[in-house]
Design a protein around this motif. Structure first.
Motif, short mmCIF file in Angstrom:
data_model
loop_
_atom_site.label_atom_id
_atom_site.label_comp_id
_atom_site.label_asym_id
_atom_site.label_seq_id
_atom_site.Cartn_x
_atom_site.Cartn_y
_atom_site.Cartn_z
N ASP A 185 3.73 -9.31 -5.37
CA ASP A 185 2.59 -8.58 -4.82
C ASP A 185 2.69 -8.45 -3.30
O ASP A 185 2.40 -7.40 -2.74
N PHE A 186 3.11 -9.52 -2.65
CA PHE A 186 3.26 -9.48 -1.20
C PHE A 186 4.36 -8.52 -0.78
O PHE A 186 4.20 -7.74 0.17
N ILE A 187 5.47 -8.52 -1.50
CA ILE A 187 6.57 -7.61 -1.20
C ILE A 187 6.12 -6.16 -1.36
O ILE A 187 6.40 -5.31 -0.51
N LEU A 188 5.41 -5.87 -2.44
CA LEU A 188 4.92 -4.50 -2.65
C LEU A 188 3.93 -4.09 -1.56
O LEU A 188 3.95 -2.96 -1.10
N PHE A 189 3.09 -5.03 -1.14
CA PHE A 189 2.16 -4.75 -0.05
C PHE A 189 2.94 -4.39 1.22
O PHE A 189 2.62 -3.41 1.90
N GLN A 190 3.95 -5.18 1.55
CA GLN A 190 4.74 -4.92 2.74
C GLN A 190 5.47 -3.58 2.63
O GLN A 190 5.56 -2.82 3.59
N LYS A 191 5.97 -3.29 1.44
CA LYS A 191 6.73 -2.06 1.22
C LYS A 191 5.88 -0.81 1.40
O LYS A 191 6.32 0.18 1.97
N TYR A 192 4.64 -0.86 0.93
CA TYR A 192 3.78 0.31 0.95
C TYR A 192 2.66 0.24 1.99
O TYR A 192 1.77 1.07 1.99
N ARG A 193 2.71 -0.74 2.87
CA ARG A 193 1.66 -0.94 3.87
C ARG A 193 1.46 0.30 4.75
O ARG A 193 0.35 0.65 5.09
N SER A 194 2.54 1.00 5.07
CA SER A 194 2.41 2.17 5.93
C SER A 194 1.55 3.24 5.27
O SER A 194 0.82 3.97 5.94
N PHE A 195 1.60 3.36 3.93
CA PHE A 195 0.76 4.32 3.23
C PHE A 195 -0.71 3.93 3.31
O PHE A 195 -1.59 4.79 3.40
N LEU A 196 -1.00 2.64 3.29
CA LEU A 196 -2.38 2.18 3.36
C LEU A 196 -3.01 2.46 4.72
O LEU A 196 -4.21 2.61 4.84
N GLU A 197 -2.17 2.54 5.74
CA GLU A 197 -2.66 2.75 7.10
C GLU A 197 -2.75 4.23 7.47
O GLU A 197 -3.23 4.57 8.54
N MET A 198 -2.30 5.12 6.59
CA MET A 198 -2.33 6.55 6.86
C MET A 198 -3.69 7.15 6.56
O MET A 198 -4.37 6.71 5.65
N ASP A 199 -4.04 8.20 7.31
CA ASP A 199 -5.21 8.96 6.92
C ASP A 199 -4.80 9.94 5.82
O ASP A 199 -3.61 10.07 5.51
#
Length: 74
Positions: free
Chosen positions: A24-38
């Protein structure tokens, strides 16, 4: 030993339950940039999405399918 090798070594010592948390942590790190996008930046990051949206906007409503033909349960 590189950091990647060290992490792989440590992973081999973890239980299955702990591995789920690591995954779960690895997936969060992998896709974190998408979470920060508008929304605009996210949609622009999808190949062909901008063109698809523009095409949809330019299509007259009379040429569109009724929603009930796209989703039967609506």
């Amino acid at each position: 030993m590189t950091i990647r090798e060290s992490i792989k070594f440590e992973i081999d010592a973890l239980s299955e339950e702990q591995l789920y948390a690591v995954r779960d942590f690895i997936l969060f790190q992998k896709y974190r940039s998408f979470l920060e996008m508008d929304d605009t930046a996210y949609l622009n990051s999808i190949p062909g999405m901008t063109e698809s949206i523009k095409k949809g906007i330019e299509t007259p409503v009379s040429e569109c399918l009724p929603l009930s033909r796209v989703w039967n349960d609506v």
